[in-house]
Design a protein around this motif. Structure first.
Motif, short mmCIF file in Angstrom:
data_model
loop_
_atom_site.label_atom_id
_atom_site.label_comp_id
_atom_site.label_asym_id
_atom_site.label_seq_id
_atom_site.Cartn_x
_atom_site.Cartn_y
_atom_site.Cartn_z
N MET A 1 0.96 -1.15 -0.03
CA MET A 1 -0.07 -0.03 -0.16
C MET A 1 0.74 1.27 0.10
N LYS A 2 1.99 1.08 0.77
CA LYS A 2 2.80 2.18 0.73
C LYS A 2 3.41 2.76 -0.58
N GLN A 3 3.76 1.68 -1.24
CA GLN A 3 4.33 2.06 -2.58
C GLN A 3 3.10 2.56 -3.71
N ASP A 4 1.98 2.17 -3.36
CA ASP A 4 1.06 2.90 -3.96
C ASP A 4 0.71 4.32 -3.87
N LYS A 5 0.88 4.80 -2.60
CA LYS A 5 0.83 6.08 -2.42
C LYS A 5 1.99 6.93 -2.74
N GLU A 6 3.08 6.23 -2.75
CA GLU A 6 4.40 7.14 -3.51
C GLU A 6 4.33 7.18 -5.01
N VAL A 7 3.47 6.23 -5.79
CA VAL A 7 3.27 6.29 -7.17
C VAL A 7 2.15 7.47 -7.28
N PHE A 8 1.21 7.35 -6.63
CA PHE A 8 0.19 8.64 -6.70
C PHE A 8 0.77 9.93 -6.56
N ALA A 9 1.97 9.95 -5.58
CA ALA A 9 2.56 11.26 -5.22
C ALA A 9 3.43 11.62 -6.29
N ALA A 10 4.06 10.80 -6.90
CA ALA A 10 5.15 11.04 -8.12
C ALA A 10 4.13 11.59 -9.39
N ILE A 11 3.11 10.83 -9.46
CA ILE A 11 2.18 11.20 -10.56
C ILE A 11 1.53 12.66 -10.49
N SER A 12 1.09 12.86 -9.18
CA SER A 12 0.51 14.17 -8.99
C SER A 12 1.44 15.42 -9.19
N LEU A 13 2.75 15.00 -8.49
CA LEU A 13 3.85 15.94 -8.64
C LEU A 13 4.06 16.25 -10.28
N ALA A 14 4.13 15.33 -10.98
CA ALA A 14 4.76 15.28 -12.41
C ALA A 14 3.49 16.31 -13.12
N LEU A 15 2.27 15.97 -12.76
CA LEU A 15 1.11 16.54 -13.49
C LEU A 15 1.28 18.36 -13.01
N HIS A 16 1.49 18.37 -11.69
CA HIS A 16 1.46 19.71 -10.94
C HIS A 16 2.66 20.52 -12.03
N GLU A 17 3.82 19.93 -12.00
CA GLU A 17 4.80 20.62 -12.66
C GLU A 17 4.61 20.72 -14.26
N PHE A 18 3.84 19.62 -14.73
CA PHE A 18 3.55 19.73 -16.21
C PHE A 18 2.39 20.89 -16.61
N MET A 19 1.55 21.36 -15.66
CA MET A 19 0.62 22.38 -15.66
C MET A 19 1.44 23.62 -15.56
N GLY A 20 2.66 23.87 -15.41
CA GLY A 20 3.24 25.11 -15.46
C GLY A 20 3.24 25.75 -13.94
N ASN A 21 3.06 24.95 -12.77
CA ASN A 21 3.04 25.45 -11.66
C ASN A 21 4.77 25.30 -10.88
#
Length: 53
Positions: A1-21
């Motif tokens: 379960m911990k690894q799933d949270k890390e994957v979700f965090a990495a994806i959300s951070l990548a999307l955050h940066e991709f959107m220009g933030n």
């Protein structure tokens, strides 16, 4: 379960940066070069050639 949270965090951070933030300041895209005279590039302090006899 911990690894799933890390994957979700990495994806959300990548999307955050991709959107220009991830930009700290807006750059104009122009490069300006201003010559600064220092002891490193001063013509008066450069070595001269050996005088001819």
């Amino acid at each position: 379960m911990k690894q799933d949270k890390e994957v979700f965090a990495a994806i959300s951070l990548a999307l955050h940066e991709f959107m220009g933030n991830n930009v700290h300041d807006q750059e104009s895209g122009k490069i300006t070069i201003i010559e600064h005279f220092t002891e490193w590039n001063g013509h008066a302090l450069t070595m001269t050639g050996q005088p001819k006899p």
